[in-house]
Write a protein that holds these residues in place. Structure first.
Motif, PDB file in Angstrom:
ATOM      1  N   LYS A 165      20.622   9.348  12.918  1.00 35.28           N
ATOM      2  CA  LYS A 165      19.942  10.650  13.041  1.00 35.28           C
ATOM      3  C   LYS A 165      20.445  11.332  14.300  1.00 35.28           C
ATOM      4  O   LYS A 165      20.403  10.731  15.379  1.00 35.28           O
ATOM      5  N   LYS A 166      20.952  12.553  14.184  1.00 34.68           N
ATOM      6  CA  LYS A 166      21.580  13.141  15.370  1.00 34.68           C
ATOM      7  C   LYS A 166      21.559  14.664  15.382  1.00 34.68           C
ATOM      8  O   LYS A 166      21.330  15.320  14.364  1.00 34.68           O
ATOM      9  N   MET A 167      21.821  15.190  16.577  1.00 35.46           N
ATOM     10  CA  MET A 167      21.985  16.625  16.764  1.00 35.46           C
ATOM     11  C   MET A 167      23.287  16.832  17.527  1.00 35.46           C
ATOM     12  O   MET A 167      23.662  15.987  18.346  1.00 35.46           O
ATOM     13  N   ALA A 208      28.847  17.195  10.715  1.00 37.42           N
ATOM     14  CA  ALA A 208      27.386  17.232  10.627  1.00 37.42           C
ATOM     15  C   ALA A 208      26.919  17.195   9.179  1.00 37.42           C
ATOM     16  O   ALA A 208      27.502  17.855   8.320  1.00 37.42           O
ATOM     17  N   ILE A 213      16.981   9.125  17.970  1.00 37.34           N
ATOM     18  CA  ILE A 213      17.859  10.276  17.718  1.00 37.34           C
ATOM     19  C   ILE A 213      19.014  10.253  18.724  1.00 37.34           C
ATOM     20  O   ILE A 213      18.840   9.824  19.871  1.00 37.34           O
ATOM     21  N   GLU A 223      21.545  18.294   9.828  1.00 35.68           N
ATOM     22  CA  GLU A 223      21.742  17.999  11.257  1.00 35.68           C
ATOM     23  C   GLU A 223      22.120  19.264  12.029  1.00 35.68           C
ATOM     24  O   GLU A 223      23.140  19.885  11.743  1.00 35.68           O
ATOM     25  N   MET A 248      13.291  18.391  13.310  1.00 33.68           N
ATOM     26  CA  MET A 248      13.950  17.183  12.859  1.00 33.68           C
ATOM     27  C   MET A 248      13.033  15.962  12.950  1.00 33.68           C
ATOM     28  O   MET A 248      12.975  15.152  12.033  1.00 33.68           O
TER      29      MET A 248
END
Ligand code: GDP
Length: 494
Positions: free
Chosen positions: A330-332, A386, A304, A390, A413
């Motif tokens: 995959k990210k925040m 986003a 992530i 996300e 997530m």
């Protein structure tokens, strides 16, 4: 059936000054050796001491007392290895434990190889291979969830599932083979239709186990987390906030986090292996360039990515470069320094740089958005980047705000919001995953053979393949080399 092995001994506790140190002995000579080195205070003959009792006395080398200790006797087959096992609990000084170990070796034991006690438990049939691996995972577990999962596996949670499928597969193979041998009495007419739903069930069960592998890996090894953002965005501060201590360097000089820095932090049972990257940007500085290159690689390998934005200043081309680079991963998104906008908002700051579009165009009135300066601009911009699933979270790394929200969203997530090692068995071992993958493709082959109306002996070949691959997990079909390789990764004394 108990295998005959020579008697082994090892220090079972960590070798450092400690309250207690344990020397463990296993094998047919354990009681004889104990008799030669131990004098119980009750003066009883050691050979007459009872199993599963604790005895207090002296360890002696001839007439010299080495230490005062407690001895635990566990006679075969009711012991960890299913052999006679003796544990000597002496004082935990480094020289004491070595002196006792050497004395035991002098009287005929040989030093144990890493994992040899557990290997004997496996070879003597007390535990299967997946349970032996669980022992190692348990010792190495880094958080509560990993520990619980290892215990479940040690108790046979995985073995039971595998054994059940294998038994059912074997039954079907035996049935087909008997029918092929004796077609007059056993008919295979329409057998494919009977077998098909069974194979589907096994395939589903296997698929379910496989699908737990990512979660299992995150639990056991931690989530590979890469923090990115332009210099000064607050990446190190966020890392520090997570760690709860000032371990990374926090500085206002851009570009000082030159190389990547790795930290491991466990929060709510989740372990994050965090890579705080150098600010990703074009630079002429050679040292910094290496760091930037490494950061790009880390982005590729991360489970992530946490993108940290500095919302106290407008987003710049550096931000957009990074946002482009992390697209598809995959990210925040963490909108950092939200405290600044809050402060500005409270103070009614109307500086040009922070003005909203409405303010710049001279509009005013009650329905005008409350002034939040750069924060709102940055947030709107980032929300456009986003994906739907996300999270975009306002935080203040400096004042430790938004960390709880971050953890909640992270759990959602990475674990679909549900992690409970009590209810689910997670596959954490790459060896098990490989075996399950192969078993699953064998089940698929059986299904295809049935669909294509192939002769029944085709079914048995693939069913036997699946049977063997599943057997690799429990260790019923493994080569000696693999067994040795697995146990060599254990610590000595286990
Ligand atoms: P990095 O280069 O991305 O690692 O950024 P740092 O963590 O070194 O932070 C850069 C500067 O921003 C430091 O002076 C921090 O104290 C400051 N900073 C970081 N987070 C916050 C925050 O949430 N609010 C405020 N006001 N300042 C912050």
């Amino acid at each position: 059936m108990i295998n005959e092995f020579d008697t082994i001994a090892a220090i079972a506790t960590a070798v450092s000054n400690a309250g207690i140190g344990i020397i463990r002995i296993s094998g047919g000579e354990s009681m004889r050796i104990l008799g030669e080195v131990f004098e119980p205070y009750n003066k009883k003959e050691v050979s007459l001491l009872e199993s599963h009792r604790v005895y207090y006395g002296n360890i002696k080398d001839g007439e010299t007392v080495i230490d005062e200790c407690i001895v635990i006797i566990m006679k075969a087959p009711h012991s960890y290895t299913r052999e006679d096992v003796v544990e000597i609990d002496c004082h935990g000084g480094v020289s004491v434990v070595y002196r006792v170990l050497n004395l035991v070796l002098k009287h005929g034991a040989r030093p144990a190889e890493p994992g040899e006690f557990t290997k004997r438990a496996f070879l003597n049939g007390r535990i299967d291979l997946s349970q032996a691996e669980a022992v190692m995972d348990l010792i190495e577990s880094r958080n509560e969830l990993a520990r619980r999962n290892s215990v479940a596996q040690l108790k046979g949670g995985l073995s039971d599932k595998i054994k059940k499928i294998r038994e059912e597969v074997l039954y079907q193979v035996a049935y087909i083979e008997s029918a092929l041998d004796d077609p007059e009495h056993i008919s295979l007419d329409g057998y494919g239709d009977t077998l098909y739903p069974r194979v589907e069930e096994w395939a589903d069960e296997t698929r379910k186990m496989l699908s737990s592998y990512d979660d299992g890996r995150y639990i056991a090894e931690g989530i590979r987390t890469c923090i990115v953002g332009k210099p000064n965005a607050g990446k190190s501060s966020f890392l520090n906030a997570l760690l709860g201590e000032e371990r990374a360097i926090v500085t206002e000089i851009a570009g000082t986090t030159r190389d990547t820095l790795e930290e491991s932090v466990t929060i709510d049972g989740i372990t994050l292996n965090i890579i705080d990257t150098a600010g990703i940007r074009d630079t002429e500085d050679t040292v910094e360039k290496i760091g930037v290159e490494k950061a790009r690689r880390e982005i590729e390998n991360a489970d992530i990515i946490l993108y940290v934005a500095d919302t106290s200043v407008p987003l710049s081309s550096e931000d957009f470069d990074i946002l482009d680079q992390i697209r598809g991963r995959k990210k925040m998104f963490l909108l950092n320094k939200s405290d600044v906008s809050q402060a500005e908002s409270n103070a009614g700051n109307t500086g040009e740089a922070g003005q909203s579009k409405a303010q710049r165009s001279g509009q005013s009135g009650e329905d005008q958005p409350k002034f939040r300066g750069n924060f709102e601009q940055a947030a709107a911009c980032i929300r456009e980047y986003a994906e739907e699933d996300e999270p975009v979270i306002a935080i203040s790394a400096k004042y430790h705000q938004g960390i709880d929200d971050f953890i909640t969203e992270l759990k959602k997530m990475m674990f679909h919001g549900k992690i409970d090692a009590n209810q689910e068995m997670y596959i954490t071992n790459a060896r098990h995953k490989k075996a399950l993958d192969k078993a699953l493709s064998s089940f698929q082959c059986v299904k295809e053979s049935i669909e294509n109306g192939m002769p029944e002996d085709f079914f048995t070949i693939d069913l036997m393949n699946a049977y063997e691959k599943l057997g690799l997990i429990t260790g019923e079909a493994v080569e000696e080399d693999l067994v040795n390789e697995i146990f060599s990764r254990f610590c000595t004394g286990k």
